[in-house]
Design a protein around this motif. Sequence first.
Motif, PDB file in Angstrom:
ATOM      1  N   GLN A   1       1.091   4.031  -3.040  1.00 53.63           N
ATOM      2  CA  GLN A   1       0.739   5.428  -2.799  1.00 53.63           C
ATOM      3  C   GLN A   1       1.869   6.402  -3.101  1.00 53.63           C
ATOM      4  OE1 GLN A   1      -2.982   4.949   0.282  1.00 53.63           O
ATOM      5  NE2 GLN A   1      -1.498   6.518   0.695  1.00 53.63           N
TER       6      GLN A   1
ATOM      7  N   PRO B   1      -6.705   5.329  -2.112  1.00 54.11           N
ATOM      8  CA  PRO B   1      -5.665   5.803  -1.181  1.00 54.11           C
ATOM      9  C   PRO B   1      -6.129   5.676   0.274  1.00 54.11           C
ATOM     10  CG  PRO B   1      -5.927   7.336  -2.990  1.00 54.11           C
ATOM     11  CD  PRO B   1      -7.019   6.323  -3.137  1.00 54.11           C
TER      12      PRO B   1
ATOM     13  N   VAL C   1       0.840  -1.201   0.000  1.00 50.72           N
ATOM     14  CA  VAL C   1       0.000   0.000   0.000  1.00 50.72           C
ATOM     15  C   VAL C   1       0.876   1.254   0.000  1.00 50.72           C
ATOM     16  CG1 VAL C   1      -1.583   1.363   1.454  1.00 50.72           C
ATOM     17  CG2 VAL C   1      -2.059  -1.049   1.004  1.00 50.72           C
TER      18      VAL C   1
ATOM     19  N   ASP D   1      -5.747   6.770   4.365  1.00 47.65           N
ATOM     20  CA  ASP D   1      -5.301   7.948   5.100  1.00 47.65           C
ATOM     21  C   ASP D   1      -4.237   7.619   6.147  1.00 47.65           C
ATOM     22  OD1 ASP D   1      -6.876   6.719   7.040  1.00 47.65           O
ATOM     23  OD2 ASP D   1      -8.391   8.290   7.110  1.00 47.65           O
TER      24      ASP D   1
END
Length: 198
Positions: free
Chosen positions: A33, A47, A29, A49
């Motif tokens: 990103q 996406p 991840v 947080d």
Amino acid sequence: GGSTPNINLLTGANAAGKSTILRMSCVAVIMAQIGCHVPAISATMTPVDRIMSRLGAQDNIFAAQSTFFVELSETKKILSEATPRSLVILDELGRGTSSYDGVAVAQSVLHHVATHIGCLGFFATHYHSLAEEFKGHPEIAPRRMAIHVEPEERRVTFLYKLEEGTAEGSYGMHCAAMCGIPAQVVEKAEEAAREWEH
């Protein structure tokens, strides 16, 4: 939540690769990103947080905090700060206390994370009763690490593949035998385990 479950409830034998899958997912991840290639055939993602994790069981003896206290403090932070956009990784929650308390806390936290927070994530556990408890929950998908078991030799071959379904057990005795714990100790333990089950 949408049509696909958000939380993977991950069961599997000791040393089958559960924690590795969790760490790899987090790294993938982060890589995606920041625009890196991800080691996957394909990846579709929103996406996130933040990535929040609670891994393993350790105390903080210098702050006079027990293993369970540390577990719960870290879990509290997740429960109060995670959003539906977060990636949450919970590994072996409930290890630092008695089995009944541990299962109860794990069950309650899993329910809250899946039902009320609605974040993405993995919940890895040796508490197989959780898989029963959350069977059919729309936000929770049962996943397991694939293995091949040879019961006579008490041997497990780890296939390091994530698949759908619930593991049949943790195979702790097989693991003990493979680590070189003497056969008579393992046999005594198996006997005790059978008694506990009844």
